[in-house]
Scaffold this motif. Structure first.
Motif, PDB file in Angstrom:
ATOM      1  N   GLN A  42       0.801  -1.228   0.000  1.00 53.55           N
ATOM      2  CA  GLN A  42       0.000   0.000   0.000  1.00 53.55           C
ATOM      3  C   GLN A  42       0.831   1.275   0.000  1.00 53.55           C
ATOM      4  O   GLN A  42       0.550   2.201  -0.734  1.00 53.55           O
ATOM      5  N   GLN A  43       1.866   1.292   0.833  1.00 55.94           N
ATOM      6  CA  GLN A  43       2.658   2.526   0.879  1.00 55.94           C
ATOM      7  C   GLN A  43       3.446   2.731  -0.419  1.00 55.94           C
ATOM      8  O   GLN A  43       3.982   3.813  -0.644  1.00 55.94           O
ATOM      9  N   PHE A  44       3.497   1.691  -1.256  1.00 58.54           N
ATOM     10  CA  PHE A  44       4.271   1.812  -2.492  1.00 58.54           C
ATOM     11  C   PHE A  44       3.421   2.024  -3.743  1.00 58.54           C
ATOM     12  O   PHE A  44       3.948   2.053  -4.850  1.00 58.54           O
ATOM     13  N   LYS A  45       2.116   2.136  -3.556  1.00 60.31           N
ATOM     14  CA  LYS A  45       1.220   2.269  -4.717  1.00 60.31           C
ATOM     15  C   LYS A  45       1.688   3.314  -5.735  1.00 60.31           C
ATOM     16  O   LYS A  45       1.701   3.040  -6.937  1.00 60.31           O
ATOM     17  N   PRO A  46       2.064   4.533  -5.302  1.00 56.91           N
ATOM     18  CA  PRO A  46       2.470   5.552  -6.288  1.00 56.91           C
ATOM     19  C   PRO A  46       3.700   5.154  -7.103  1.00 56.91           C
ATOM     20  O   PRO A  46       3.876   5.644  -8.216  1.00 56.91           O
ATOM     21  N   TYR A  47       4.527   4.258  -6.556  1.00 53.46           N
ATOM     22  CA  TYR A  47       5.722   3.852  -7.302  1.00 53.46           C
ATOM     23  C   TYR A  47       5.361   2.836  -8.372  1.00 53.46           C
ATOM     24  O   TYR A  47       5.949   2.804  -9.442  1.00 53.46           O
ATOM     25  N   PHE A  48       4.363   2.000  -8.055  1.00 55.43           N
ATOM     26  CA  PHE A  48       3.920   1.033  -9.072  1.00 55.43           C
ATOM     27  C   PHE A  48       3.243   1.761 -10.230  1.00 55.43           C
ATOM     28  O   PHE A  48       3.426   1.407 -11.387  1.00 55.43           O
ATOM     29  N   SER A  49       2.443   2.760  -9.897  1.00 54.35           N
ATOM     30  CA  SER A  49       1.678   3.395 -10.970  1.00 54.35           C
ATOM     31  C   SER A  49       2.472   4.492 -11.671  1.00 54.35           C
ATOM     32  O   SER A  49       1.968   5.137 -12.575  1.00 54.35           O
ATOM     33  N   GLY A  50       3.720   4.706 -11.251  1.00 46.82           N
ATOM     34  CA  GLY A  50       4.576   5.668 -11.953  1.00 46.82           C
ATOM     35  C   GLY A  50       4.370   7.106 -11.513  1.00 46.82           C
ATOM     36  O   GLY A  50       4.908   8.034 -12.095  1.00 46.82           O
ATOM     37  N   LYS A  51       3.575   7.293 -10.425  1.00 48.78           N
ATOM     38  CA  LYS A  51       3.333   8.672  -9.960  1.00 48.78           C
ATOM     39  C   LYS A  51       4.482   9.181  -9.104  1.00 48.78           C
ATOM     40  O   LYS A  51       4.613  10.377  -8.863  1.00 48.78           O
ATOM     41  N   ALA A  52       5.284   8.279  -8.576  1.00 46.89           N
ATOM     42  CA  ALA A  52       6.431   8.709  -7.769  1.00 46.89           C
ATOM     43  C   ALA A  52       7.665   7.931  -8.230  1.00 46.89           C
ATOM     44  O   ALA A  52       7.543   6.852  -8.823  1.00 46.89           O
ATOM     45  N   ASP A  53       8.828   8.496  -7.941  1.00 53.93           N
ATOM     46  CA  ASP A  53      10.073   7.927  -8.452  1.00 53.93           C
ATOM     47  C   ASP A  53      10.840   7.232  -7.317  1.00 53.93           C
ATOM     48  O   ASP A  53      11.326   7.888  -6.391  1.00 53.93           O
ATOM     49  N   PRO A  54      10.938   5.907  -7.380  1.00 51.54           N
ATOM     50  CA  PRO A  54      11.575   5.177  -6.274  1.00 51.54           C
ATOM     51  C   PRO A  54      13.060   5.517  -6.136  1.00 51.54           C
ATOM     52  O   PRO A  54      13.590   5.542  -5.024  1.00 51.54           O
ATOM     53  N   THR A  55      13.725   5.769  -7.261  1.00 49.36           N
ATOM     54  CA  THR A  55      15.164   6.050  -7.186  1.00 49.36           C
ATOM     55  C   THR A  55      15.386   7.368  -6.436  1.00 49.36           C
ATOM     56  O   THR A  55      16.291   7.486  -5.614  1.00 49.36           O
ATOM     57  N   ARG A  56      14.518   8.326  -6.706  1.00 49.20           N
ATOM     58  CA  ARG A  56      14.645   9.606  -6.000  1.00 49.20           C
ATOM     59  C   ARG A  56      14.354   9.421  -4.493  1.00 49.20           C
ATOM     60  O   ARG A  56      15.071   9.914  -3.642  1.00 49.20           O
ATOM     61  N   ASP A  57      13.294   8.662  -4.188  1.00 49.25           N
ATOM     62  CA  ASP A  57      12.866   8.561  -2.788  1.00 49.25           C
ATOM     63  C   ASP A  57      13.639   7.529  -1.961  1.00 49.25           C
ATOM     64  O   ASP A  57      13.799   7.689  -0.760  1.00 49.25           O
ATOM     65  N   PHE A  58      14.059   6.430  -2.604  1.00 50.05           N
ATOM     66  CA  PHE A  58      14.745   5.383  -1.833  1.00 50.05           C
ATOM     67  C   PHE A  58      16.181   5.145  -2.301  1.00 50.05           C
ATOM     68  O   PHE A  58      16.913   4.381  -1.687  1.00 50.05           O
ATOM     69  N   GLY A  59      16.525   5.703  -3.436  1.00 52.02           N
ATOM     70  CA  GLY A  59      17.844   5.442  -3.995  1.00 52.02           C
ATOM     71  C   GLY A  59      17.912   4.076  -4.661  1.00 52.02           C
ATOM     72  O   GLY A  59      18.999   3.563  -4.945  1.00 52.02           O
ATOM     73  N   SER A  60      16.752   3.462  -4.906  1.00 53.53           N
ATOM     74  CA  SER A  60      16.731   2.139  -5.547  1.00 53.53           C
ATOM     75  C   SER A  60      15.348   1.862  -6.125  1.00 53.53           C
ATOM     76  O   SER A  60      14.365   2.436  -5.658  1.00 53.53           O
ATOM     77  N   LYS A  61      15.311   0.981  -7.110  1.00 51.89           N
ATOM     78  CA  LYS A  61      14.003   0.586  -7.652  1.00 51.89           C
ATOM     79  C   LYS A  61      13.421  -0.603  -6.878  1.00 51.89           C
ATOM     80  O   LYS A  61      12.347  -1.095  -7.194  1.00 51.89           O
ATOM     81  N   ASN A  62      14.206  -1.085  -5.900  1.00 47.99           N
ATOM     82  CA  ASN A  62      13.775  -2.268  -5.164  1.00 47.99           C
ATOM     83  C   ASN A  62      13.750  -2.000  -3.667  1.00 47.99           C
ATOM     84  O   ASN A  62      14.704  -1.446  -3.125  1.00 47.99           O
ATOM     85  N   THR A  63      12.662  -2.407  -3.018  1.00 55.18           N
ATOM     86  CA  THR A  63      12.551  -2.180  -1.572  1.00 55.18           C
ATOM     87  C   THR A  63      12.100  -3.454  -0.861  1.00 55.18           C
ATOM     88  O   THR A  63      11.613  -4.403  -1.493  1.00 55.18           O
TER      89      THR A  63
END
Ligand code: SER
Length: 593
Positions: A42-63
């Motif tokens: 749930q907390q990752f929904k925006p990253y799946f739908s492309g609304k937020a950028d995981p690399t910017r927020d976590f420094g990785s595409k994988n969490t």
């Protein structure tokens, strides 16, 4: 391995493989489409739908995370060997970072490291919209798994229920006949019409391919620990055993489990900021708190007679169990320690309030000779005395009372009551039932709430388009649709239907505020607010208004609620059917997509 080590191992395994450990999000989600957090993704929904950028927020595409989850759909099941309300979900996630093959191989490798043998796996068999997951089949085969079972969409397709979000086919891993790990390949975005695990992806064009396919996996920590520690059920694991050890010997097994489950849930909910109330998450908390309070009193066996009946003395010290939960989980979830004062204080206050009600209820009960189903229901409704307590305390006086008759009274009441209220304290059945609105779980509560506001808007729209001859004659709302009956003497033309829809959708698009005030009935009817003529209203009523940009009401009705706070939460309104239901009465059905 103890449960702490098992949790750590999961996080470490994925960290070593390029995943960033993200702390659990709160049980109160940011996502307005759910009442409480029910999954790690749930907390990752925006990253799946492309609304937020995981690399910017976590420094990785994988969490990777261990997420606090709560599923209200299972509340009534708790007490058996497997169902829980609160649980922890371990999960690894990828937002376009790695492939299906990599995801399956990670799962395979980690289970091997845990020393577990995969018994069988399931994959999606395909339908006319989404093809069979041949790829997963091939990967499992390559890994030497021979028992690969193909299953339909209802089993192997994961998506949001009743709202929109990422979705896709799944592959599930079974160990010792237990489903241990669910791996979702988020390839699509499901729109509301298609949402719901069972119906997601129906051929109504409401599936969109995601630009970057993702991976979302979920493994319940409790089940994993149970399997790894070789226990028969989750309550024997070290996640629960110390809590169960606090319970008095006399307490039966089922009650002990309810206690252990609910104590965790209460501590985590309060520490995340939920407070007992009569709606939404607050209601869920109140319901489980009251259940343990009653059970604790019952555990004081035999103490339900005479004056000292309701001191916690005879029963279980619930606060001690809550403190055990805080000590047990506080290292990994530091917010529990930080908020331990609230946990105890909020519990104490609710306990005091409820004890008073119970005491009055018991006094009332002592005045009744021969308790009928009607009496029992009244005691339940006015004082929150559950059926079991009445049966137990009244003893011989309630020998003719049985659950079936009690439930019948309940049904009768449900039909009569149109007041907006959450009427259940902890028995079985609907989570929300106002007579008009019916919802079985927190997701459905959200849906019917939106449809309820839509019903107010549609009445205003019908009067705008067809004139003031339109008056409400009935309304019934489920998660599937709103049904609205009104007085009007002919069929609506297509362009009239269109005008009504447009009027409602215009109000939705303008994101208008929905507010209520509580005022005396006499004054309320003078404001020009609409009300349902067949209804008997109490002396003080709520008046709900949808107000436009200038503060003028576009809809105003006497109503118990609940409603959305802003029409922007509602989606797109559509009338799906119209019919006649008697002389001069029309019926429409409508949905929000
Ligand atoms: N979202 C999926 C589930 O809840 C996998 O994490 O089972």
């Amino acid at each position: 391995m103890n449960s702490g080590e098992i949790r750590e191992k999961f996080l470490k395994f994925f960290k070593e493989r390029g995943h960033v450990i993200v702390p659990s999000s709160s049980l109160i989600p940011d996502d307005p489409s759910v009442l409480l957090t029910t999954a790690g993704m749930q907390q990752f929904k925006p990253y799946f739908s492309g609304k937020a950028d995981p690399t910017r927020d976590f420094g990785s595409k994988n969490t990777v995370s261990a997420q606090k989850c709560f599923r209200t759909s299972d509340i009534d099941e708790v007490g058996d060997e497997s169902h829980l309300t609160f649980f922890e979900m371990l999960g690894n996630f990828s937002f376009g970072g790695y492939s299906k093959e990599q995801a399956i191989k990670y799962a395979y490798e980690l289970l091997r490291e845990y020393g577990l043998k995969i018994q069988y796996v399931t994959i999606f068999e395909g339908d006319d919209v989404v093809p069979k997951d041949e790829q997963s089949h091939g990967i499992w085969q390559q890994l030497g798994i021979t028992d690969i079972r193909e299953q339909p969409k209802s089993e192997n397709f994961w998506g949001p229920t009743g709202s929109e979000g990422p979705c896709g086919s799944t592959t599930e891993i079974f160990v010792n006949d237990i489903e241990i790990w669910n791996i979702v390949f988020n390839e699509y975005y499901c729109l509301p019409a298609a949402a719901g695990t069972a119906q997601a992806g129906k051929s109504d064009g409401s599936l969109e391919k995601l630009k970057t396919p993702g991976v979302d996996t979920g493994m319940g920590l409790e089940r994993l620990v149970m399997v790894l520690q070789g226990k028969k059920h989750v309550f024997e694991t070290d996640l629960f055993a110390p809590l169960v050890a606090e319970m008095p010997e006399v307490m039966d097994e089922r009650t002990k489990r309810i206690f252990a489950d609910h104590a965790r849930a209460i501590a985590f909910l309060i520490s995340d900021g939920v407070r007992p109330s009569n709606k939404e998450a607050g209601y869920v908390l109140r319901r489980i708190m009251r259940r343990v309070i009653v059970q604790s009193e019952l555990a004081g066996a035999g103490s339900f007679s005479g004056e000292d009946i309701l001191g916690l003395g005879g029963g279980l010290d619930i606060i001690k169990v809550l403190q055990k939960v805080i000590a047990r989980y506080g290292d990994f979830y530091p917010e529990l320690k930080k908020n331990s004062g609230f946990v105890v204080e909020v519990f104490k206050q609710e306990n005091e309030k409820f004890q008073k009600t119970l005491r009055n209820g018991l006094k009332e009960l002592s005045r009744i000779d021969g308790v009928s189903a009607k009496d029992a229901f009244r005691l339940y409704e006015s004082f929150g005395l559950p059926y079991e307590v009445i049966k137990e305390v009244a003893g011989k006086k309630a020998k003719n009372l049985n659950r079936e008759d009690f439930e019948k009274e309940f049904e009768k009441h449900k039909e009569k009551s149109r007041e907006g209220q959450f009427a259940k304290f902890g028995g079985h059945g609907l989570l929300l039932d106002t007579g008009e609105l019916k919802a079985r779980d927190e997701v459905e509560v959200k849906i019917v709430t939106r449809l309820h506001t839509a019903t107010h808007l549609v009445q205003a729209a019908l009067r705008e388009v067809l004139g003031p001859a339109v008056k409400q004659a009935g309304s019934d709302i489920t998660a599937e649709r709103a049904r609205f009956d009104f007085s009007y003497d002919r069929k609506l033309e297509d362009d009239e239907i269109k005008k009504v829809e447009d009027w409602v959708n215009d109000k939705i698009r303008r994101k208008l505020d929905v507010k209520f005030e509580e005022i005396p009935y006499k004054d309320a009817v003078k404001t020009g607010a609409l009300y349902f003529e067949k209804e008997k209203y109490p002396a003080t009523v709520k008046v709900y208004s949808v107000t436009d940009e200038n503060g003028n009401a576009v809809s105003k009705e006497l109503c118990g609620g609940p409603h959305v706070q802003n029409t922007g939460e509602m989606g797109t309104f559509k009338i799906t059917k119209q019919e006649s239901v008697g002389a001069g009465i029309r019926r429409i059905r409508a949905v929000l997509q």
